[in-house]
Scaffold this active site. Structure first.
Site, PDB file in Angstrom:
ATOM      1  N   ARG A 118      47.875  -9.802 -27.230  1.00  0.00           N
ATOM      2  CA  ARG A 118      49.227  -9.611 -26.708  1.00  0.00           C
ATOM      3  C   ARG A 118      49.143  -8.777 -25.447  1.00  0.00           C
ATOM      4  NH1 ARG A 118      49.291  -4.164 -27.544  1.00  0.00           N
ATOM      5  NH2 ARG A 118      48.317  -3.476 -29.472  1.00  0.00           N
ATOM      6  N   HIS A 141      44.907   8.400 -32.667  1.00  0.00           N
ATOM      7  CA  HIS A 141      44.711   7.001 -32.267  1.00  0.00           C
ATOM      8  C   HIS A 141      45.874   6.416 -31.486  1.00  0.00           C
ATOM      9  CE1 HIS A 141      40.875   6.648 -34.258  1.00  0.00           C
ATOM     10  NE2 HIS A 141      41.390   7.449 -35.170  1.00  0.00           N
ATOM     11  N   LYS A 187      40.625  -7.994 -39.023  1.00  0.00           N
ATOM     12  CA  LYS A 187      39.557  -7.232 -38.380  1.00  0.00           C
ATOM     13  C   LYS A 187      38.171  -7.757 -38.756  1.00  0.00           C
ATOM     14  CE  LYS A 187      42.138  -3.632 -36.833  1.00  0.00           C
ATOM     15  NZ  LYS A 187      43.161  -4.674 -36.648  1.00  0.00           N
ATOM     16  N   GLU A 245      34.066   1.805 -40.994  1.00  0.00           N
ATOM     17  CA  GLU A 245      33.240   1.561 -39.826  1.00  0.00           C
ATOM     18  C   GLU A 245      32.493   2.834 -39.515  1.00  0.00           C
ATOM     19  OE1 GLU A 245      35.491  -1.511 -36.938  1.00  0.00           O
ATOM     20  OE2 GLU A 245      35.081   0.451 -36.050  1.00  0.00           O
TER      21      GLU A 245
END
Lengths: 167, 508, 508, 167
Positions: free
Chosen positions: C301, C244, C126, C209
């Site tokens: 992907r 999520h 990330k 974040e």
């Protein structure tokens, strides 16, 4: 266990050794066969080649649907096979019968007793499902029975005409 | 709004479907998507049919034969009144093209989701239809007047030249229709056509038409609102037929280019305008090898094959029919209609392609539909459903969409392979064989192709006899073992049947 | 063609699918449509799974837990060699985003249907991803370095201001991710995220974040060929999530206009170019209420929700992946990509929406898929299939298409009602409730909507307690009667049970 | 026959007169009920209103799926109902048990014996299907048993915590 299995006029001698192996006409195959309980769905891995099928028993035959194609298979174990052999190799009685594939009304009959017919010749017209359907001779031979006339109302599987082989 | 020609349009919130099978399901789904309440009717044979289970209300209307249930106008209208249905959609077949039924609806203040009674009447009489559209400048196939006796027809055929087509005035869907290639076959053909037409429509009047050879059957889908707007949604290629029953349809057609599409579309619109047509309708044309086209007939109803047009235009034709019947203006102009991609439909019938396509009746034991991208199935059957001789033999419509014709064909091949139906024989092998054929792949076929140049015997795909033999033997073996296990309960097989035991453990 | 960054493209005719479930079926179908032979792999639990039955070949690779089967690189490569597979498609999940797996394929001369190993590596980290795309001018969400200890993170969060998001460096699909609104909850959240990330990915490094509130999750689908062409296929709206996990996705988005689509698309293309991306990939963005967008991550992907893009663009993304892996140039330029209509996907999961969405395991006894116009179902289950705890709880993806968003929503409502699954609890009631909700209908939702402002308790639809009670009672009554009939065989009930007897007669 | 049927805390007294008629809480309904043999598919016409359902018996209850909604229904005939009444109207034992809905590993336990909990309070976290799942109290009460600790591996339906009602 040994079985004699025939489909589309081909006969196979199949010996089941154990769960993972069988021999067909002398050739050994590694297999993995699974079938869902209470459903016709089956899966065969034949040397890792995957074959899905729906299998149902109907009137003593096994119907096997593979990739849209329906195969009607006869499976006999050794005992049943020997018995059938002893009764002679002739095709089963009734092979010359023309059956009504569904209920309906006979519109026309184009043969009479004593006529010689060839396989595929038209023998009668059956009206059903809002259509006229041609019924054809299943083999070469001589007409020995005509059980209907135009206007006859017939049930499913009724024998309409009998054709005897002359061989 | 009520018109003199037998049209009533008005907002409605409850609709009766005077039909059964896949088309009843199709209409139910459109209604539910528009928030319209639905009323189903059913015969004895259809108590458990999907359309009964899927509708909001359902009423029994009589015995299984259609003439004692689905064809009885009074019973349908009676249910409409009892249930408070404000509109009726007739589907196709049954009462869909009976002008007197459309008129009876309107007379009872019920919206008929279809054209005005007058338009059904004119287009339903093949001869009046020919005269009417010819007057509007639409090209027609040469032929005789109706009502001639057999001798007169035989004389007319000699003048016209063979091949000719014997057609029932009241005919449709191939019934009461016979192609004749030689003069000596004509008397028999006339007799057969009369017999079939009498049985199917109660009317044995026939006439002759010149047979256009090497022709394609191309039809134009129309939508017309009650405000005078008429548009065409492009063409469908329906040449692959057997005994005048369509088997495979596609949109667009291999042979129709933008210019021909526009010309055929405009002629079709003119034909519809000639009878003040409203709602969905289809003009069938014959297209000869020089790209001349001739009016064949107008189907004043929803067609079986409407989905291919829906997929390439993105327009839901049944929803549009309902909107038009509610009196709305069309939401599209001709310029808004764009053809994108390619769609093919295979009609899956209960019939045996290896035995002269004889219909097959019985209980469907397995029905696993293909799915995934680009596949649509419209069906009215399910496991446990019986295919009876009372109604037609269509099990479902399998429709595939692709960006290109090639993609649609390959997808159809894949979907046919995925489809699993057991209990009756189906024509899936016919379709598999067809979509593999060189002529289908290259689009080289006409209306005579299936009957004259296609045979199930020239098999090109792989067969699976060995696998079928092994599978049946293993199934028989296992059945025998289980039977003996039941006898010798307690002496359970504990051998290393690795997967089976795992599988069974999972099932607990 | 082999590249230094770990990409091999080449024509291939046999492909191994290193996956299971609906995505394995999706890839199998695409391969079969392109004439590519297929090889499946399966764990103990999956012997009868559809992907095994549907592939041309199938190989057993070990016990049910994924880490002993689907996640074992050596076993997959071994099957590829044994079967002669020239390519591997990883699907999503499992090995799809493991750079070392992609590299191992290439090292063994096997085409990996996906991006170069290097691109997977960079985007999979990330932090490295954030730095790389920032350098390419892509806006990112403010956050910390990874690898800080808990105290350093707690200090950083205080500076940044709450709410913040704890994210695992190796995370994905919501695993190892925790939103934190109050300073006092941060230590627990860090611990939970580390634990989950360690269990799921074997790596417990996390970072923080800034949490963008009232944000939407909008992602851009990309296609890139090995010749340097990169295009975007528009956006997907994926804001409806719970923990999520995406639940409902649609394309296009209610809030993205043509200009924003072009800007987001161009930024997404730039991000992909920054890692020399090849094949299908997705850039996930957060879009705040002022229409500012921030790079979230790249999924290197195929996505679960790719079908909604397929339906509105007409492009078969999986077939394109296979073509790209074969070394072909893209068949489309950016100008060829047109968005038409609207598509919505509901993920049907085995979980109980009335009991905190607890996963539900068991054998599926009934699975009747919705069908008809505009409905697509991608599934890997069937009646007799067991939902085990070994794999994720997704049963299927139900995707509906319409000319407009309204039509797609109404069709989804219809399709959800048609869907019949028994044996496990499903979240169909959640979806039914959602598509009826005012906020969904008006497109007013953000990523927090499901968790903070949606409750199954505010039921608005009709319920069917009375009908359920009557049906269960009648079923119990009939069962009791049949049991007593078996006892008193011979004394058969001959009363006037009109339909039943007719029905039974039909069944004979 | 008379039945006492309950669903979602509502109880119905249903009397089946004959094939086409029943009475629910005193109100008469014309009905037509059909069910496919060997399949859960059923169709009810209730005063011509059509209701399709899938019906399966599971653990003594009837699961009825109507339009995507699953109802769990208890049907008792008069005899069973009287027996249950005689045993007292208390909810069945086990209503305060927290079960594992699937096999998995306990990650955390947030209650201990003696704790007072409210319905919906978190009691434990179970990791399964690659997710952490919160298990919650099914009713208000006092924790009387905690059968697991973090790291415990549990089977489906294992009782994890027992909460006794104090009413």
């Amino acid at each position: 266990m040994k079985y004699y299995t025939s489909v589309n006029n081909q006969e196979y001698e199949i010996e089941i050794h154990h769960e993972r192996e069988l021999v067909v006409n002398g050739e050994r195959y590694e297999i993995d066969f699974q079938k869902l309980p209470d459903a016709g769905l089956a899966s065969l891995l034949l040397r890792n080649r995957s074959v899905e099928a729906v299998i149902e028993e109907r009137d003593g035959f096994w119907e096997v649907l593979i990739h849209g194609q329906l195969y009607t298979v006869q499976v006999q174990d050794e005992r049943a096979y020997r018995l059938a052999q002893a009764r002679g190799t002739a095709v089963a009685d009734g092979a010359g019968d023309v059956h009504a594939p569904m209920p309906g009304i006979i519109i026309a009959v184009s043969v009479k007793v004593g006529d010689h017919v060839k396989q595929g010749d038209k023998v009668a017209i059956l009206e059903s499902m809002k259509m006229e359907n041609e019924l054809r001779a299943p083999r070469d031979g001589v007409v020995t029975h005509v059980n209907v006339h135009p206007g006859s109302s017939v049930e499913k599987n009724a024998v309409i005409v009998v054709i005897e082989s002359q061989s | 709004m009520k018109r003199e020609d037998g049209l009533l349009t008005r907002r409605f919130n409850k609709l009766l479907i005077a039909n059964r099978g896949e088309i009843a399901m199709r209409i139910l789904r459109a209604c539910h998507e528009l928030g319209i309440k639905t009323v189903a009717v059913f015969s004895d044979a259809d108590r458990m049919a999907p359309h009964v289970r899927y509708a909001h209300e359902a009423y029994h209307i009589g015995p299984s034969p259609a003439r004692e249930s689905y064809l009885v106008v009074e019973k349908i209208l009676d249910v409409a009144k009892k249930s408070g249905a404000e509109a009726i959609h007739p589907g196709y077949g049954f009462l869909a093209e009976r002008a007197h039924f459309a008129q009876a609806c309107v007379d009872n203040g019920i919206v008929f989701v279809g054209p005005p009674a007058r338009a059904i009447h004119v287009m339903g009489d093949k001869q009046e239809a020919r005269q009417t559209v010819r007057a509007a400048g639409v090209p027609i196939v040469p032929g005789t007047e109706p009502g001639l006796n057999d001798e007169e027809m035989i004389a007319a055929a000699a003048q016209m030249g063979f091949p000719v087509l014997v057609k029932a005035v009241a005919g449709g869907g191939g019934k009461g229709m016979r192609p004749v290639h030689r003069a000596e076959d004509l008397p028999d053909a006339i007799a057969a056509a009369r017999r079939e037409a009498m049985a199917a429509f109660g009317d044995d009047v026939v006439y002759l038409e010149k047979m256009i050879t090497e022709a394609r059957h191309i039809e134009i889908q129309l939508l017309a609102d009650s405000h005078g707007n008429v548009i065409y949604l492009g063409e469908r290629e329906c040449s692959l037929q057997r005994r005048h029953q369509k088997l495979i349809e596609e949109a667009p057609s291999f042979v129709v280019d933008a210019d021909l599409r526009r010309r055929m579309g405009e002629v079709a619109v003119a034909a519809a305008r000639a009878v003040n047509y409203v709602n969905a309708g289809t003009i069938e044309f014959l297209l000869d090898k020089d790209k001349n086209f001739y009016f064949l007939e107008m189907n004043t109803r929803l067609q079986v094959e409407h989905p291919v047009t829906e997929l390439v235009t993105g327009i839901d034709i049944v929803q549009e029919m309902l909107r038009i019947a509610r009196g709305r203006k069309l939401r599209f102009s001709q310029e808004d209609v764009k053809i994108k991609g390619w769609a093919i439909e295979c009609r899956i019938n209960a019939e045996d392609p290896y035995n002269n396509y004889l219909p097959s009746t019985g209980v469907i034991t397995t029905s696993r539909l293909p799915s995934g991208p680009g596949v649509r199935v419209d069906t009215g059957v399910f496991p446990g459903y019986e295919i009876t001789p009372y109604y037609d033999s269509m099990i479902s419509k399998l429709i595939c969409y692709g960006e290109t014709r090639g993609e649609a064909v390959l997808r159809m091949r894949r979907a046919l392979e995925e489809y699993r139906i057991m209990g009756v024989k189906t024509n899936i092998p016919f379709h598999q064989h067809m979509v593999e054929s060189h002529r289908f792949l290259t689009g080289q076929f006409d209306t005579s192709f299936v009957e004259t140049r296609f045979s199930m015997d020239d098999s090109i795909g792989e067969t699976h006899e060995l696998e079928a033999a092994i599978l049946a033997t293993l199934a028989a073996h296992r059945q025998g073992q289980q039977a003996s296990q039941i006898v010798a309960r307690g002496a359970r097989d504990t051998s290393n049947w690795k997967y089976l035991s795992r599988w069974e453990r999972l099932r607990r």
